[in-house]
Design a protein around this motif. Structure first.
Motif, PDB file in Angstrom:
ATOM      1  N   ASP A 245      16.573  -3.253 -13.642  1.00  0.00           N
ATOM      2  CA  ASP A 245      15.269  -2.811 -13.146  1.00  0.00           C
ATOM      3  C   ASP A 245      15.239  -2.890 -11.619  1.00  0.00           C
ATOM      4  OD1 ASP A 245      14.460  -2.415 -15.707  1.00  0.00           O
ATOM      5  OD2 ASP A 245      12.760  -3.800 -15.647  1.00  0.00           O
ATOM      6  N   TYR A 246      14.408  -2.035 -11.035  1.00  0.00           N
ATOM      7  CA  TYR A 246      14.343  -1.991  -9.570  1.00  0.00           C
ATOM      8  C   TYR A 246      12.964  -1.486  -9.159  1.00  0.00           C
ATOM      9  CZ  TYR A 246      15.314  -0.146  -4.840  1.00  0.00           C
ATOM     10  OH  TYR A 246      15.279   0.153  -3.493  1.00  0.00           O
ATOM     11  N   TYR A 247      12.412  -2.125  -8.144  1.00  0.00           N
ATOM     12  CA  TYR A 247      11.195  -1.578  -7.534  1.00  0.00           C
ATOM     13  C   TYR A 247      11.291  -1.767  -6.029  1.00  0.00           C
ATOM     14  CZ  TYR A 247       9.163  -6.251  -6.755  1.00  0.00           C
ATOM     15  OH  TYR A 247       8.922  -7.524  -6.317  1.00  0.00           O
ATOM     16  N   ASP A 248      10.561  -0.909  -5.308  1.00  0.00           N
ATOM     17  CA  ASP A 248      10.638  -0.967  -3.849  1.00  0.00           C
ATOM     18  C   ASP A 248       9.443  -0.258  -3.243  1.00  0.00           C
ATOM     19  OD1 ASP A 248      11.718  -1.633  -1.397  1.00  0.00           O
ATOM     20  OD2 ASP A 248      13.721  -0.877  -1.897  1.00  0.00           O
ATOM     21  N   PHE A 249       9.246  -0.511  -1.968  1.00  0.00           N
ATOM     22  CA  PHE A 249       8.188   0.158  -1.203  1.00  0.00           C
ATOM     23  C   PHE A 249       8.800   0.749   0.057  1.00  0.00           C
ATOM     24  CE2 PHE A 249       6.150  -3.266  -3.567  1.00  0.00           C
ATOM     25  CZ  PHE A 249       5.093  -2.619  -4.179  1.00  0.00           C
ATOM     26  N   PHE A 250       8.279   1.889   0.485  1.00  0.00           N
ATOM     27  CA  PHE A 250       8.791   2.575   1.677  1.00  0.00           C
ATOM     28  C   PHE A 250       7.620   2.881   2.608  1.00  0.00           C
ATOM     29  CE2 PHE A 250      11.610   3.389  -1.832  1.00  0.00           C
ATOM     30  CZ  PHE A 250      12.875   3.306  -1.286  1.00  0.00           C
ATOM     31  N   GLU A 251       7.728   2.367   3.827  1.00  0.00           N
ATOM     32  CA  GLU A 251       6.687   2.633   4.814  1.00  0.00           C
ATOM     33  C   GLU A 251       6.912   4.012   5.421  1.00  0.00           C
ATOM     34  OE1 GLU A 251       4.463   0.387   8.567  1.00  0.00           O
ATOM     35  OE2 GLU A 251       6.424  -0.333   7.816  1.00  0.00           O
ATOM     36  N   LEU A 252       5.871   4.838   5.406  1.00  0.00           N
ATOM     37  CA  LEU A 252       5.962   6.224   5.851  1.00  0.00           C
ATOM     38  C   LEU A 252       5.002   6.462   7.021  1.00  0.00           C
ATOM     39  CD1 LEU A 252       5.950   7.896   2.303  1.00  0.00           C
ATOM     40  CD2 LEU A 252       7.936   7.369   3.733  1.00  0.00           C
ATOM     41  N   PRO A 253       5.166   7.581   7.719  1.00  0.00           N
ATOM     42  CA  PRO A 253       4.261   7.878   8.839  1.00  0.00           C
ATOM     43  C   PRO A 253       2.802   7.988   8.391  1.00  0.00           C
ATOM     44  CG  PRO A 253       6.203   9.291   8.910  1.00  0.00           C
ATOM     45  CD  PRO A 253       6.251   8.576   7.595  1.00  0.00           C
ATOM     46  N   ASP A 254       1.909   7.808   9.332  1.00  0.00           N
ATOM     47  CA  ASP A 254       0.464   7.952   9.130  1.00  0.00           C
ATOM     48  C   ASP A 254      -0.093   6.945   8.123  1.00  0.00           C
ATOM     49  OD1 ASP A 254       0.522  10.177  10.878  1.00  0.00           O
ATOM     50  OD2 ASP A 254       1.110  11.481   9.204  1.00  0.00           O
ATOM     51  N   GLY A 255       0.545   5.780   8.023  1.00  0.00           N
ATOM     52  CA  GLY A 255       0.006   4.723   7.175  1.00  0.00           C
ATOM     53  C   GLY A 255       0.248   4.901   5.690  1.00  0.00           C
ATOM     54  N   ARG A 256       1.009   5.897   5.321  1.00  0.00           N
ATOM     55  CA  ARG A 256       1.286   6.124   3.898  1.00  0.00           C
ATOM     56  C   ARG A 256       2.418   5.201   3.413  1.00  0.00           C
ATOM     57  NH1 ARG A 256       3.296  11.577   3.654  1.00  0.00           N
ATOM     58  NH2 ARG A 256       3.893  11.144   5.828  1.00  0.00           N
ATOM     59  N   TRP A 257       2.437   4.996   2.080  1.00  0.00           N
ATOM     60  CA  TRP A 257       3.447   4.122   1.486  1.00  0.00           C
ATOM     61  C   TRP A 257       4.036   4.750   0.230  1.00  0.00           C
ATOM     62  CZ3 TRP A 257       5.549  -0.480   3.079  1.00  0.00           C
ATOM     63  CH2 TRP A 257       4.973  -1.072   4.206  1.00  0.00           C
ATOM     64  N   GLY A 258       5.345   4.605   0.102  1.00  0.00           N
ATOM     65  CA  GLY A 258       6.024   5.076  -1.101  1.00  0.00           C
ATOM     66  C   GLY A 258       6.222   3.932  -2.092  1.00  0.00           C
ATOM     67  N   PHE A 259       5.983   4.209  -3.373  1.00  0.00           N
ATOM     68  CA  PHE A 259       6.144   3.246  -4.457  1.00  0.00           C
ATOM     69  C   PHE A 259       7.269   3.746  -5.367  1.00  0.00           C
ATOM     70  CE2 PHE A 259       2.055   2.562  -2.832  1.00  0.00           C
ATOM     71  CZ  PHE A 259       1.407   1.485  -3.380  1.00  0.00           C
ATOM     72  N   LEU A 260       8.313   2.965  -5.523  1.00  0.00           N
ATOM     73  CA  LEU A 260       9.425   3.353  -6.394  1.00  0.00           C
ATOM     74  C   LEU A 260       9.631   2.291  -7.468  1.00  0.00           C
ATOM     75  CD1 LEU A 260      11.901   5.145  -7.102  1.00  0.00           C
ATOM     76  CD2 LEU A 260      13.221   3.749  -5.486  1.00  0.00           C
ATOM     77  N   ILE A 261       9.760   2.767  -8.722  1.00  0.00           N
ATOM     78  CA  ILE A 261      10.140   1.888  -9.817  1.00  0.00           C
ATOM     79  C   ILE A 261      11.207   2.612 -10.624  1.00  0.00           C
ATOM     80  CG2 ILE A 261       8.317   2.692 -11.401  1.00  0.00           C
ATOM     81  CD1 ILE A 261       8.150  -0.262 -12.402  1.00  0.00           C
ATOM     82  N   ALA A 262      12.241   1.896 -11.044  1.00  0.00           N
ATOM     83  CA  ALA A 262      13.363   2.537 -11.723  1.00  0.00           C
ATOM     84  C   ALA A 262      13.971   1.573 -12.736  1.00  0.00           C
ATOM     85  CB  ALA A 262      14.422   2.972 -10.716  1.00  0.00           C
ATOM     86  N   ASP A 263      14.727   2.157 -13.669  1.00  0.00           N
ATOM     87  CA  ASP A 263      15.345   1.381 -14.741  1.00  0.00           C
ATOM     88  C   ASP A 263      16.718   1.975 -15.041  1.00  0.00           C
ATOM     89  OD1 ASP A 263      16.040  -0.063 -16.954  1.00  0.00           O
ATOM     90  OD2 ASP A 263      14.303   0.495 -18.177  1.00  0.00           O
ATOM     91  N   VAL A 264      17.765   1.206 -14.764  1.00  0.00           N
ATOM     92  CA  VAL A 264      19.129   1.646 -15.052  1.00  0.00           C
ATOM     93  C   VAL A 264      19.417   1.407 -16.532  1.00  0.00           C
ATOM     94  CG1 VAL A 264      21.577   1.296 -14.530  1.00  0.00           C
ATOM     95  CG2 VAL A 264      19.868   1.085 -12.716  1.00  0.00           C
ATOM     96  N   SER A 265      20.060   2.353 -17.190  1.00  0.00           N
ATOM     97  CA  SER A 265      20.417   2.165 -18.592  1.00  0.00           C
ATOM     98  C   SER A 265      21.396   1.000 -18.735  1.00  0.00           C
ATOM     99  CB  SER A 265      21.048   3.440 -19.163  1.00  0.00           C
ATOM    100  OG  SER A 265      22.237   3.767 -18.462  1.00  0.00           O
ATOM    101  N   GLY A 266      21.290   0.290 -19.855  1.00  0.00           N
ATOM    102  CA  GLY A 266      22.142  -0.876 -20.073  1.00  0.00           C
ATOM    103  C   GLY A 266      21.499  -2.137 -19.528  1.00  0.00           C
ATOM    104  N   HIS A 267      22.263  -3.213 -19.605  1.00  0.00           N
ATOM    105  CA  HIS A 267      21.746  -4.514 -19.199  1.00  0.00           C
ATOM    106  C   HIS A 267      22.829  -5.296 -18.455  1.00  0.00           C
ATOM    107  CE1 HIS A 267      18.517  -3.588 -22.002  1.00  0.00           C
ATOM    108  NE2 HIS A 267      19.416  -3.457 -22.972  1.00  0.00           N
ATOM    109  N   GLY A 268      22.438  -6.424 -17.908  1.00  0.00           N
ATOM    110  CA  GLY A 268      23.398  -7.350 -17.334  1.00  0.00           C
ATOM    111  C   GLY A 268      24.033  -6.878 -16.046  1.00  0.00           C
ATOM    112  N   THR A 269      25.241  -7.396 -15.792  1.00  0.00           N
ATOM    113  CA  THR A 269      25.921  -7.152 -14.527  1.00  0.00           C
ATOM    114  C   THR A 269      26.212  -5.680 -14.260  1.00  0.00           C
ATOM    115  OG1 THR A 269      26.905  -9.358 -14.670  1.00  0.00           O
ATOM    116  CG2 THR A 269      27.885  -7.831 -13.113  1.00  0.00           C
ATOM    117  N   PRO A 270      26.691  -4.876 -15.238  1.00  0.00           N
ATOM    118  CA  PRO A 270      26.926  -3.451 -14.951  1.00  0.00           C
ATOM    119  C   PRO A 270      25.662  -2.743 -14.472  1.00  0.00           C
ATOM    120  CG  PRO A 270      28.017  -4.071 -16.986  1.00  0.00           C
ATOM    121  CD  PRO A 270      27.158  -5.239 -16.597  1.00  0.00           C
ATOM    122  N   ALA A 271      24.545  -3.050 -15.127  1.00  0.00           N
ATOM    123  CA  ALA A 271      23.288  -2.431 -14.694  1.00  0.00           C
ATOM    124  C   ALA A 271      22.886  -2.932 -13.307  1.00  0.00           C
ATOM    125  CB  ALA A 271      22.185  -2.741 -15.710  1.00  0.00           C
ATOM    126  N   ALA A 272      23.175  -4.208 -13.010  1.00  0.00           N
ATOM    127  CA  ALA A 272      22.840  -4.755 -11.698  1.00  0.00           C
ATOM    128  C   ALA A 272      23.640  -4.074 -10.589  1.00  0.00           C
ATOM    129  CB  ALA A 272      23.088  -6.264 -11.677  1.00  0.00           C
TER     130      ALA A 272
END
Length: 447
Positions: A245-272
Motif C-alpha cells: 500500500d502507498y499514499y502520498d501528497f503533492f504540493e502544487l501551484p496556487d495552493g492546490r494539493w494532490g492526493f495519491l493512494i495506491a495498492d500493489v498486487s501481492g503482499h510482503g517484501t516483493p510488494a514493498a
C-alpha cells in the motif's frame, strides 16, 4: 584435550541420578513414570548441545561402559571423519559452534566403521587396533565395541561408538534395541538442530524485514500537509512487516494539493519493493503532477515498460487534486476502489466512480479520463485500499462498504475521530482475525 575419563553417573545431578535409578531398578510402573519424566524434560530442551549432554549422561548411567565416542563425516569424503565427543575429554566442545576445534582424522578402524553405513558389534577387537591407527589414543586397550550409525537421508553421517576394555562386553541380543534407541535419539537431535537453525534464519530474516519496513515507512509522508479548510487523518497498516500500500501528497501551484493512494498486487517484501519503485516514479513526473490523468499515465508507461509485465504485477491507484479556493476535487482512477464522499448536509454517501480505467502496469499505452466534484463544508472524503473493505471475520464475511459508510454517518466527528471510528468498527468486526492484506485509510473533512 585428553583428561580424566567422564563417566555417565558422575555427570548427573542428584535428581537425575535418582531418576536413572528408578528406571534401572524399579518395577515397570516406576520405570514408566521415570521414563515419562525424562522424555518430558528432554522435550523442553531447545539447544541440541544441552539435550545431547543431558540425555547422553542418563543413558550412559543406565548402560555403563568404559569409553564412548561420537563421530561425524558430514561434509567430508572417505576416509576423513571428525571426532565430535569423547569420554576422555575433560573439556566439553560444542560440535555445532566449535567445529574448528574438533579432531579431523583420516583412515583407520573408525573410518571403516562410519563409512560402512551399518551397525557393527565387535566382540573382540584384538588385531583390529594398531598403534599407527590415527585414533589410537581413543582406542588403546579397547577389546569390544558397538558402532551405531545415525542415518540422514539414507547415509550414516554420524555415529556413536560404545567401547569396553573387556572382550564380549555387550550382549548381542540387546544390540538391536541399543541401536534403534540410539538412532531415534540421533533423529531427535538432528530435528532440534534444524529447528534451531530455522529459528536463527527466521530471526535474521525478521531483522531484515524490520529494516525493509522502516525504509518503506520513510517513503510515506512523515506529517500530513496543512491544507486551508481541510482536516486530514491517515492510517497505514501492513499485513506483514512490509507491504504494497502507498499514499502520498503533492504540493502544487496556487495552493492546490494532490492526493495519491495506491495498492500493489501481492503482499510482503516483493510488494514493498514495487511500492518503492512506485514512489520514485510518482515523484519523477516532469514538472508538476497535474492534471490527475498525467501522473497516472506517466507511472503506467514506466511500470509497463520496465517492471510489471514480465512479473505479472499491477498497481491500482487513485489520484485527485484538491483546490482549497474553489473546493473542487478533480480525480482520475486506475482500477482502484473509488473513494466514498459523505455529504453530511444531505445525509447521503456518493461514490467517486464517474471515471476509471485498468490498473497501472497492465498495458503500456493508456489514457485516463478525468472527473471532478465540488466539496461542501461538512463533507467527509474517504480514500482507502481494499484491505479495509475486504477485511474478513472468522466467518469469512467481508467488512464491506455498508459498514464503512455506516461509520461515516457520525458527521459530528473530526477527521481523526472518523478514522478512529472506522478502525474501531473494523477491529470489532474482525474480532482478532489476522489481517491478510495491507490497510490504508485517508480521511479528509471539509471545514
Amino acid at each position: 584435550m585428553s583428561g580424566t575419563m567422564i563417566l555417565g553417573a558422575d555427570e548427573l545431578d542428584p535428581a537425575a541420578r535418582a531418576q536413572v535409578d528408578r528406571i534401572a531398578k524399579g518395577d515397570w510402573q516406576t520405570r514408566l513414570a521415570a521414563i515419562t519424566e525424562m522424555m518430558r524434560e528432554m522435550s523442553l530442551q531447545e539447544d541440541p548441545q544441552d539435550m545431547v549432554r543431558d540425555y547422553g549422561a542418563r543413558v550412559r548411567a543406565m548402560l555403563p561402559g568404559d569409553l564412548w565416542l561420537s563421530l561425524s563425516r558430514r561434509g567430508l569424503e572417505f576416509p576423513r571423519y571428525r571426532i565430535t565427543r569423547s569420554s576422555t575429554w575433560s573439556e566439553v566442545i560444542d560440535p555445532w559452534k566449535q567445529k574448528d576445534r574438533l579432531p579431523l582424522l583420516e583412515g583407520g578402524l573408525l573410518a571403516e566403521l562410519i563409512y560402512a553405513d551399518e551397525p557393527r558389534l565387535i566382540n573382540d577387537a584384538a588385531g583390529l587396533i594398531s598403534p599407527d591407527d590415527p585414533a589410537f589414543e581413543y582406542l588403546e586397550g579397547v577389546r569390544s565395541l558397538m558402532a551405531m550409525p545415525h542415518f540422514q537421508k539414507g547415509d550414516g553421517l554420524n555415529m556413536v561408538v560404545n567401547m569396553s576394555k573387556r572382550p564380549n562386553a555387550y550382549d548381542p541380543e540387546q544390540f538391536p534395541d541399543r541401536f534403534w534407541i540410539s538412532s531415534l535419539f540421533g533423529r531427535a537431535t538432528q530435528s532440534l538442530v534444524l529447528s534451531k537453525e530455522l529459528k536463527e534464519a527466521y530471526e535474521i530474516v525478521d531483522r531484515e524485514l524490520k529494516v525493509v519496513a522502516d525504509i518503506q515507512r520513510s517513503l510515506l509522508p512523515q506529517t500530513l500537509p496543512n491544507i486551508p479548510g481541510l482536516e486530514l487523518a491517515a492510517h497505514y497498516q501492513t499485513s506483514q512487516w512490509a507491504g504494497g500500500d502507498y499514499y502520498d501528497f503533492f504540493e502544487l501551484p496556487d495552493g492546490r494539493w494532490g492526493f495519491l493512494i495506491a495498492d500493489v498486487s501481492g503482499h510482503g517484501t516483493p510488494a514493498a519493493v514495487m511500492m518503492a519503485i512506485l514512489h520514485s516514479l510518482a515523484h519523477g513526473v516532469p514538472g508538476h503532477p497535474e492534471p490527475p490523468s498525467a501522473l497516472l499515465e506517466h507511472v503506467n508507461r514506466r511500470l509497463a515498460a520496465r517492471y510489471t509485465t514480465s512479473n505479472e504485477v499491477f498497481v491500482t491507484a487513485f489520484y485527485g487534486i484538491y483546490d482549497p479556493a474553489t473546493r473542487v476535487f478533480a480525480y482520475s482512477c486506475a482500477g482502484h476502489n473509488p473513494p466514498q464522499l459523505k455529504r453530511c448536509s444531505q445525509g447521503k454517501v456518493d461514490t467517486l466512480e464517474e471515471v476509471g480505467g485498468p490498473p497501472l502496469g497492465v498495458f503500456d499505452d493508456l489514457t485516463y479520463d478525468r472527473a471532478e466534484v465540488t466539496l461542501r463544508p461538512g463533507d467527509v472524503l474517504v480514500l482507502y485500499t481494499d484491505g479495509i473493505t475486504e477485511a474478513m471475520n472468522a466467518r469469512s464475511e467481508q467488512f464491506g462498504l455498508d459498514q464503512l459508510n455506516g461509520v461515516l454517518a457520525r458527521c459530528h466527528l473530526d477527521a481523526p475521530g472518523i478514522r478512529d471510528a472506522i478502525l474501531e468498527q473494523l477491529s470489532k468486526f474482525t474480532d482478532g482475525t489476522p489481517a491478510h492484506d495491507d490497510r490504508t485509510l485517508l480521511v479528509a473533512k471539509v471545514l
